[in-house]
Design a protein around this motif. Structure first.
Motif, PDB file in Angstrom:
ATOM      1  N   ASN A 155       0.831  -1.209   0.000  1.00  0.00           N
ATOM      2  CA  ASN A 155       0.000   0.000   0.000  1.00  0.00           C
ATOM      3  C   ASN A 155       0.866   1.260   0.000  1.00  0.00           C
ATOM      4  OD1 ASN A 155      -2.772   1.151   0.293  1.00  0.00           O
ATOM      5  ND2 ASN A 155      -1.914   1.957   2.190  1.00  0.00           N
ATOM      6  N   LEU A 156       2.007   1.202   0.669  1.00  0.00           N
ATOM      7  CA  LEU A 156       2.922   2.344   0.724  1.00  0.00           C
ATOM      8  C   LEU A 156       3.404   2.739  -0.669  1.00  0.00           C
ATOM      9  CD1 LEU A 156       4.745   4.272   2.434  1.00  0.00           C
ATOM     10  CD2 LEU A 156       6.430   2.413   2.491  1.00  0.00           C
ATOM     11  N   TYR A 157       3.688   1.744  -1.503  1.00  0.00           N
ATOM     12  CA  TYR A 157       4.243   2.009  -2.833  1.00  0.00           C
ATOM     13  C   TYR A 157       3.230   1.805  -3.963  1.00  0.00           C
ATOM     14  CZ  TYR A 157       8.832   2.016  -0.578  1.00  0.00           C
ATOM     15  OH  TYR A 157       9.915   2.302   0.221  1.00  0.00           O
ATOM     16  N   GLY A 158       1.981   1.467  -3.630  1.00  0.00           N
ATOM     17  CA  GLY A 158       0.995   1.205  -4.672  1.00  0.00           C
ATOM     18  C   GLY A 158       1.357   0.005  -5.521  1.00  0.00           C
ATOM     19  N   ALA A 159       1.929  -1.033  -4.901  1.00  0.00           N
ATOM     20  CA  ALA A 159       2.435  -2.194  -5.630  1.00  0.00           C
ATOM     21  C   ALA A 159       1.296  -3.136  -6.032  1.00  0.00           C
ATOM     22  CB  ALA A 159       3.454  -2.944  -4.787  1.00  0.00           C
ATOM     23  N   VAL A 160       1.488  -3.806  -7.153  1.00  0.00           N
ATOM     24  CA  VAL A 160       0.578  -4.840  -7.623  1.00  0.00           C
ATOM     25  C   VAL A 160       1.277  -6.201  -7.612  1.00  0.00           C
ATOM     26  CG1 VAL A 160      -0.702  -5.670  -9.656  1.00  0.00           C
ATOM     27  CG2 VAL A 160      -0.812  -3.264  -9.002  1.00  0.00           C
ATOM     28  N   THR A 161       2.604  -6.213  -7.759  1.00  0.00           N
ATOM     29  CA  THR A 161       3.392  -7.449  -7.780  1.00  0.00           C
ATOM     30  C   THR A 161       4.557  -7.343  -6.795  1.00  0.00           C
ATOM     31  OG1 THR A 161       4.904  -6.669  -9.500  1.00  0.00           O
ATOM     32  CG2 THR A 161       2.864  -7.722 -10.238  1.00  0.00           C
ATOM     33  N   ILE A 162       5.201  -8.466  -6.544  1.00  0.00           N
ATOM     34  CA  ILE A 162       6.410  -8.462  -5.711  1.00  0.00           C
ATOM     35  C   ILE A 162       7.502  -7.579  -6.323  1.00  0.00           C
ATOM     36  CG2 ILE A 162       8.325  -9.895  -4.876  1.00  0.00           C
ATOM     37  CD1 ILE A 162       6.441 -12.116  -4.337  1.00  0.00           C
ATOM     38  N   PRO A 163       7.812  -7.711  -7.625  1.00  0.00           N
ATOM     39  CA  PRO A 163       8.834  -6.828  -8.206  1.00  0.00           C
ATOM     40  C   PRO A 163       8.469  -5.352  -8.114  1.00  0.00           C
ATOM     41  CG  PRO A 163       8.431  -8.683  -9.657  1.00  0.00           C
ATOM     42  CD  PRO A 163       7.383  -8.732  -8.600  1.00  0.00           C
ATOM     43  N   ASP A 164       7.174  -5.009  -8.163  1.00  0.00           N
ATOM     44  CA  ASP A 164       6.758  -3.610  -7.979  1.00  0.00           C
ATOM     45  C   ASP A 164       7.309  -3.063  -6.668  1.00  0.00           C
ATOM     46  OD1 ASP A 164       5.360  -3.509 -10.328  1.00  0.00           O
ATOM     47  OD2 ASP A 164       3.370  -3.502  -9.409  1.00  0.00           O
ATOM     48  N   PHE A 165       7.125  -3.839  -5.608  1.00  0.00           N
ATOM     49  CA  PHE A 165       7.590  -3.381  -4.292  1.00  0.00           C
ATOM     50  C   PHE A 165       9.110  -3.240  -4.262  1.00  0.00           C
ATOM     51  CE2 PHE A 165       9.626  -4.837  -0.382  1.00  0.00           C
ATOM     52  CZ  PHE A 165       9.323  -3.762   0.444  1.00  0.00           C
ATOM     53  N   PHE A 166       9.828  -4.261  -4.730  1.00  0.00           N
ATOM     54  CA  PHE A 166      11.284  -4.216  -4.659  1.00  0.00           C
ATOM     55  C   PHE A 166      11.852  -3.094  -5.521  1.00  0.00           C
ATOM     56  CE2 PHE A 166      10.795  -8.358  -2.730  1.00  0.00           C
ATOM     57  CZ  PHE A 166      11.885  -8.455  -1.885  1.00  0.00           C
ATOM     58  N   ALA A 167      11.251  -2.872  -6.692  1.00  0.00           N
ATOM     59  CA  ALA A 167      11.731  -1.792  -7.561  1.00  0.00           C
ATOM     60  C   ALA A 167      11.515  -0.434  -6.917  1.00  0.00           C
ATOM     61  CB  ALA A 167      11.016  -1.854  -8.910  1.00  0.00           C
ATOM     62  N   ALA A 168      10.343  -0.241  -6.299  1.00  0.00           N
ATOM     63  CA  ALA A 168      10.035   1.055  -5.700  1.00  0.00           C
ATOM     64  C   ALA A 168      10.875   1.306  -4.454  1.00  0.00           C
ATOM     65  CB  ALA A 168       8.549   1.125  -5.359  1.00  0.00           C
ATOM     66  N   HIS A 169      11.051   0.274  -3.624  1.00  0.00           N
ATOM     67  CA  HIS A 169      11.777   0.487  -2.365  1.00  0.00           C
ATOM     68  C   HIS A 169      13.274   0.626  -2.580  1.00  0.00           C
ATOM     69  CE1 HIS A 169      12.604   0.291   1.930  1.00  0.00           C
ATOM     70  NE2 HIS A 169      13.600  -0.525   1.625  1.00  0.00           N
ATOM     71  N   PHE A 170      13.847  -0.241  -3.422  1.00  0.00           N
ATOM     72  CA  PHE A 170      15.302  -0.230  -3.614  1.00  0.00           C
ATOM     73  C   PHE A 170      15.731   0.628  -4.790  1.00  0.00           C
ATOM     74  CE2 PHE A 170      14.608  -4.192  -1.250  1.00  0.00           C
ATOM     75  CZ  PHE A 170      15.568  -4.073  -0.257  1.00  0.00           C
ATOM     76  N   GLY A 171      14.781   1.097  -5.592  1.00  0.00           N
ATOM     77  CA  GLY A 171      15.120   1.959  -6.724  1.00  0.00           C
ATOM     78  C   GLY A 171      15.987   1.286  -7.760  1.00  0.00           C
TER      79      GLY A 171
END
Length: 465
Positions: free
Chosen positions: A99-115
């Motif tokens: 929810n913090l990053y508006g992610a839909v998939t696992i890679p969405d989260f990792f890409a947004a958090h780690f850039g």
């Protein structure tokens, strides 16, 4: 029998069509892939908890008991019991992070958090490779059922029909359709297991003597051997369950973390089916019903105890268990490509490409089941070994802002090389599951990289929430 089967299939399509009405006001990839995070407590419960139990539950579990797989029973119970509290703890934090990053998939989260675009692609490709055998496994079970239902019909044609039904679920309403059909699937699955199990117990007094040894039948299931392997496999699979891509989609579809915790608290209620499935397996052994494969145990018992039309409902319940899992895997694989591997697609293009990818995945899975490709069986054995390897990176993102993308990639790479080497070289490793050793190596490499090259501008998920 066939008429009852087709009636249940038609009902499932009507349910998926009805689910589309609730999605009429929502549009975009987030609505399609994770139902805009608006699944209520009941729908989320059936989608997330019920999806744990697939066609392997109704066919594979009693088959393992029938073939004398007591170690299989210990492993299965241990894994399911521990997976629920693991997901109850990690699930709400996965929801908050997504929810913090508006992610839909696992890679969405990792890409947004780690850039890191590279990390996004590494996780997306790895997840896709590990998910591919799941579709073939479901079609393999469906093939058994459809072959018994219509032995004179063309198997490619029957599997094509099953594939079209799965595609319809996905195309009609995305994850919402899977959630609604999951309610029907679970009602039928639990109902048929309770009915067949109860009838087996009713007929139990007519049996004489203790259960005999397992008959010699083909294709007995492979089960963990030895206590160290069984215990380490339970740990790997219980932890890995929280990192399965479609489970992240289910978690993102929940309205909030409280719904996730409540659903997992009630998850053990489903385990009422397993003593009954065990009773069915022993019942079939006692009366000596002829079988070609252990996987036919439940169907053989149902056919012996039920009239023809009821047998059609049982077969429909088993097939639905596979089709719903298939639809959820399609909805996990499609965004890995449309969002994480092919950048720049707008919402409409993502959904269009997702449907095309779904059709291709279904076709390849059905073809794999027909061809019985050995490589897919090998990939399946390393599914949980590999899928759990994103856990150290997620925990690092949760607790510290010092961990960077290079450490996560290095940890995953070292674990993957070790697991594949152990698998193909046949290392015994003292009976320990190589996935658990790989997970430890992964965490150590990530910790060393974080210490050597700390991220200076990062913040943990906990600090951002």
């Amino acid at each position: 029998m066939i008429a009852a089967f087709l009636a249940v299939m038609a009902l499932s399509l009507a349910v998926a069509l009805w689910a589309r009405r609730g999605a009429a006001h929502a549009a975009g990839p987030r609505a399609f892939f994770v139902a805009s995070g608006q699944l209520g407590a009941i729908l989320f419960f059936f989608l997330s908890v019920g999806e744990t139990y697939s066609i392997a539950t109704m066919l594979g579990f009693p088959g393992g008991v029938y073939a004398g797989g007591e170690g299989f029973v210990v492993w299965f119970f241990g894994y399911i019991l521990i997976a629920a509290p693991v997901l109850a703890v990690l699930g709400p934090w996965i929801w908050r992070a997504g929810n913090l990053y508006g992610a839909v998939t696992i890679p969405d989260f990792f890409a947004a958090h780690f850039g890191s675009r590279l990390l996004e692609r590494v996780i997306a490709v790895g997840a896709m490779a590990l998910l591919l055998p799941i579709g073939t496994m479901q079609f393999a079970g469906i093939r058994l059922v459809l072959g018994a239902l219509a032995p004179a019909a063309s198997m490619p044609l029957l599997l094509a029909g099953a594939g079209l039904v799965t595609f319809a679920y996905v195309a009609l309403a995305g994850l919402r359709a899977a959630a609604f059909v999951a309610v029907l699937k679970d009602a039928l699955m639990l109902g048929t297991i309770l009915l067949v199990g109860a009838l087996a117990l009713v007929h139990w007094p007519a049996l004489q003597g203790p259960a005999g040894p397992a008959p010699q039948v083909a294709a007995a299931p492979q089960v963990p051997v030895g206590l160290p392997f069984a215990l380490s496999t339970i740990a790997v699979q219980a932890l890995g369950f929280a990192m399965i891509p479609q489970n992240w989609a289910f978690l993102f579809a929940a309205r909030g973390p409280q719904a996730i915790a409540r659903a997992q608290a009630a998850a053990p209620l489903y385990m009422v089916m397993f003593p009954l499935l065990m009773a069915v397996a022993v019942f079939v052994r006692q009366i000596g019903l002829p079988l070609d494969k252990p996987d036919f145990v439940f169907l053989a018992a149902a056919q012996h105890l039920l009239p023809g039309w009821a047998m059609g409902v049982v077969m429909a319940a088993v097939v639905l268990a596979g089709l719903v899992i298939l639809s959820s895997v399609c909805l996990a694989i499609a965004p890995l490509i449309t969002r994480n591997l092919v950048p720049g697609l707008d919402g409409t293009a993502q959904q269009g490409w997702a449907k095309a990818i779904t059709a291709l995945f279904i076709a390849l899975s059905a073809a794999g089941a027909l061809a019985q490709v050995p490589l897919l069986a090998t990939l399946n054995t390393v599914f949980y070994f590999g899928i759990v390897q994103t856990l150290p990176g997620f925990l690092a993102a949760l607790w510290t802002g010092r961990a960077g993308a290079r450490g996560v990639i290095a940890g995953i790479a070292v674990a993957a090389v070790f697991i594949l080497a152990a698998r193909f070289a046949g290392w015994s490793l003292g009976g320990i599951n190589p996935g658990l050793i790989g997970l430890v190596l992964n965490a150590l490499v990530l910790a060393l990289c974080t210490w050597a090259w700390p991220r200076r501008d990062g913040q943990s998920v906990l600090a951002l929430l």
